[in-house]
Design a protein around this motif. Structure first.
Motif, PDB file in Angstrom:
ATOM      1  N   THR A  64       0.844  -1.181   0.000  1.00 38.90           N
ATOM      2  CA  THR A  64       0.000   0.000   0.000  1.00 38.90           C
ATOM      3  C   THR A  64       0.883   1.236   0.000  1.00 38.90           C
ATOM      4  N   VAL A  65       0.585   2.168  -0.893  1.00 33.94           N
ATOM      5  CA  VAL A  65       1.329   3.418  -0.954  1.00 33.94           C
ATOM      6  C   VAL A  65       0.412   4.534  -0.470  1.00 33.94           C
ATOM      7  N   ILE A  66       0.834   5.226   0.565  1.00 32.16           N
ATOM      8  CA  ILE A  66       0.073   6.341   1.121  1.00 32.16           C
ATOM      9  C   ILE A  66       0.568   7.616   0.446  1.00 32.16           C
ATOM     10  N   PRO A  67      -0.323   8.364  -0.225  1.00 36.95           N
ATOM     11  CA  PRO A  67       0.113   9.595  -0.892  1.00 36.95           C
ATOM     12  C   PRO A  67       0.582  10.633   0.125  1.00 36.95           C
ATOM     13  N   GLY A  68       1.669  11.297  -0.202  1.00 33.11           N
ATOM     14  CA  GLY A  68       2.206  12.346   0.654  1.00 33.11           C
ATOM     15  C   GLY A  68       3.247  11.866   1.643  1.00 33.11           C
ATOM     16  N   ALA A  69       3.454  10.568   1.746  1.00 32.44           N
ATOM     17  CA  ALA A  69       4.444  10.045   2.696  1.00 32.44           C
ATOM     18  C   ALA A  69       5.849  10.307   2.168  1.00 32.44           C
ATOM     19  N   VAL A  70       6.735  10.684   3.074  1.00 30.37           N
ATOM     20  CA  VAL A  70       8.132  10.899   2.699  1.00 30.37           C
ATOM     21  C   VAL A  70       8.933   9.648   3.045  1.00 30.37           C
ATOM     22  N   HIS A  71      10.113   9.558   2.469  1.00 29.02           N
ATOM     23  CA  HIS A  71      10.981   8.407   2.717  1.00 29.02           C
ATOM     24  C   HIS A  71      11.419   8.412   4.178  1.00 29.02           C
ATOM     25  N   PHE A  72      11.335   7.266   4.819  1.00 28.73           N
ATOM     26  CA  PHE A  72      11.777   7.148   6.204  1.00 28.73           C
ATOM     27  C   PHE A  72      12.695   5.948   6.326  1.00 28.73           C
ATOM     28  N   THR A  73      13.449   5.939   7.419  1.00 26.64           N
ATOM     29  CA  THR A  73      14.380   4.861   7.694  1.00 26.64           C
ATOM     30  C   THR A  73      14.002   4.214   9.013  1.00 26.64           C
ATOM     31  N   LEU A  74      14.006   2.903   9.045  1.00 29.67           N
ATOM     32  CA  LEU A  74      13.735   2.180  10.283  1.00 29.67           C
ATOM     33  C   LEU A  74      14.963   2.284  11.173  1.00 29.67           C
ATOM     34  N   VAL A  75      14.774   2.818  12.378  1.00 30.99           N
ATOM     35  CA  VAL A  75      15.874   2.995  13.322  1.00 30.99           C
ATOM     36  C   VAL A  75      15.886   1.870  14.348  1.00 30.99           C
ATOM     37  N   TYR A  76      14.704   1.504  14.836  1.00 35.45           N
ATOM     38  CA  TYR A  76      14.608   0.489  15.875  1.00 35.45           C
ATOM     39  C   TYR A  76      13.323  -0.299  15.667  1.00 35.45           C
ATOM     40  N   ASP A  77      13.419  -1.604  15.853  1.00 36.38           N
ATOM     41  CA  ASP A  77      12.240  -2.465  15.780  1.00 36.38           C
ATOM     42  C   ASP A  77      12.512  -3.667  16.673  1.00 36.38           C
ATOM     43  N   ASN A  78      11.693  -3.834  17.698  1.00 33.85           N
ATOM     44  CA  ASN A  78      11.910  -4.967  18.589  1.00 33.85           C
ATOM     45  C   ASN A  78      11.227  -6.237  18.089  1.00 33.85           C
ATOM     46  N   GLY A 114       2.235  -8.489  20.370  1.00 40.67           N
ATOM     47  CA  GLY A 114       1.674  -7.194  20.700  1.00 40.67           C
ATOM     48  C   GLY A 114       1.678  -6.819  22.158  1.00 40.67           C
ATOM     49  N   GLY A 115       2.101  -7.674  23.041  1.00 38.40           N
ATOM     50  CA  GLY A 115       2.089  -7.330  24.453  1.00 38.40           C
ATOM     51  C   GLY A 115       0.688  -7.374  25.024  1.00 38.40           C
ATOM     52  N   GLU A 116       0.466  -6.586  26.113  1.00 39.71           N
ATOM     53  CA  GLU A 116      -0.825  -6.634  26.803  1.00 39.71           C
ATOM     54  C   GLU A 116      -1.962  -6.102  25.946  1.00 39.71           C
ATOM     55  N   ASN A 117      -1.710  -5.014  25.215  1.00 41.80           N
ATOM     56  CA  ASN A 117      -2.811  -4.373  24.488  1.00 41.80           C
ATOM     57  C   ASN A 117      -2.872  -4.751  23.007  1.00 41.80           C
ATOM     58  N   ASN A 118      -1.976  -5.596  22.545  1.00 41.86           N
ATOM     59  CA  ASN A 118      -1.956  -6.053  21.155  1.00 41.86           C
ATOM     60  C   ASN A 118      -1.914  -4.881  20.175  1.00 41.86           C
ATOM     61  N   GLN A 119      -1.091  -3.883  20.497  1.00 42.95           N
ATOM     62  CA  GLN A 119      -0.953  -2.681  19.677  1.00 42.95           C
ATOM     63  C   GLN A 119       0.498  -2.533  19.209  1.00 42.95           C
ATOM     64  N   LEU A 120       0.672  -2.084  17.988  1.00 43.02           N
ATOM     65  CA  LEU A 120       1.982  -1.720  17.464  1.00 43.02           C
ATOM     66  C   LEU A 120       2.107  -0.212  17.578  1.00 43.02           C
ATOM     67  N   THR A 121       3.151   0.267  18.233  1.00 49.06           N
ATOM     68  CA  THR A 121       3.392   1.695  18.376  1.00 49.06           C
ATOM     69  C   THR A 121       4.646   2.052  17.602  1.00 49.06           C
ATOM     70  N   ILE A 122       4.490   3.000  16.672  1.00 53.27           N
ATOM     71  CA  ILE A 122       5.617   3.469  15.862  1.00 53.27           C
ATOM     72  C   ILE A 122       5.825   4.938  16.179  1.00 53.27           C
ATOM     73  N   ARG A 123       7.030   5.269  16.588  1.00 53.64           N
ATOM     74  CA  ARG A 123       7.381   6.655  16.865  1.00 53.64           C
ATOM     75  C   ARG A 123       8.206   7.196  15.704  1.00 53.64           C
ATOM     76  N   ALA A 124       7.936   8.452  15.352  1.00 49.47           N
ATOM     77  CA  ALA A 124       8.695   9.116  14.292  1.00 49.47           C
ATOM     78  C   ALA A 124       9.616  10.138  14.941  1.00 49.47           C
ATOM     79  N   ARG A 125      10.884  10.093  14.572  1.00 48.33           N
ATOM     80  CA  ARG A 125      11.822  11.040  15.142  1.00 48.33           C
ATOM     81  C   ARG A 125      12.701  11.614  14.051  1.00 48.33           C
ATOM     82  N   THR A 126      13.260  12.753  14.387  1.00 52.45           N
ATOM     83  CA  THR A 126      14.232  13.396  13.524  1.00 52.45           C
ATOM     84  C   THR A 126      15.358  13.874  14.416  1.00 52.45           C
TER      85      THR A 126
END
Length: 172
Positions: A64-78, A114-126
């Motif tokens: 899926t391609v979301i219009p307007g998204a900029v290129h990002f780099t994965l920094v951390y993924d557990n 997903g842990g207790e709440n079965n949620q994926l949390t993605i943080r965006a940083r610069t």
């Protein structure tokens, strides 16, 4: 990117080639050729290839391609419920939201824990540079989505506007 129809066509051709190799193996044993065991190995390998291509032909996969998204780099993924992406410093609020949605789509997998709440949390940083020789990571947003449903309509997006305002140039 090849489609499932392409893989079905490849499966048919590799399947025919596998049958030809099987016939050659059979002839090798009948006529006691010196390469008969190699032909059995080739036939087995071709069977594995045929099975793999067949599996790719029945499993739909898409990006899926979301219009307007900029290129990002994965920094951390557990590999479970936390991920961090890095974005360029020249980003505005709409690009940030689109990039968070793109990351949520890209990193969704039923295999994540997903842990207790079965949620994926993605943080965006610069990374900003408040003074020469000093680098400061700055979290500008986050998105939380369900790991149980691919099409999660209840994703929560938090954009930290006060942190986004600290970026050098947000007009692009």
């Amino acid at each position: 990117m090849p489609t499932t129809t392409d893989f079905l066509s490849y499966t048919q051709w590799i399947g025919i080639l596998t049958l030809v190799c099987g016939v050659l193996s059979l002839l090798g044993f009948i006529f006691k050729w010196g390469i008969r065991f190699r032909l059995v190995g080739i036939t087995g390998f071709m069977g594995v290839l045929t099975g793999g291509l067949f599996a790719l032909s029945i499993v739909p996969f898409s990006h899926t391609v979301i219009p307007g998204a900029v290129h990002f780099t994965l920094v951390y993924d557990n590999g479970g419920n936390q991920a961090v992406i890095a974005l360029p410093t020249k980003i505005n609020e709409s690009q940030l939201e689109a990039s968070l949605r793109q990351a949520a789509s890209d990193f969704f997998s039923y295999g994540r824990l997903g842990g207790e709440n079965n949620q994926l949390t993605i943080r965006a940083r610069t990374v900003i540079h408040p003074e020469p020789g000093v680098s400061k990571p700055l979290v500008v947003g986050k998105i939380s989505r369900s790991l149980a449903k691919r099409d999660d309509e209840q994703m929560t997006i938090n954009i930290y506007k006060e942190r986004l305002a600290q970026l050098p140039d947000t007009s692009t």
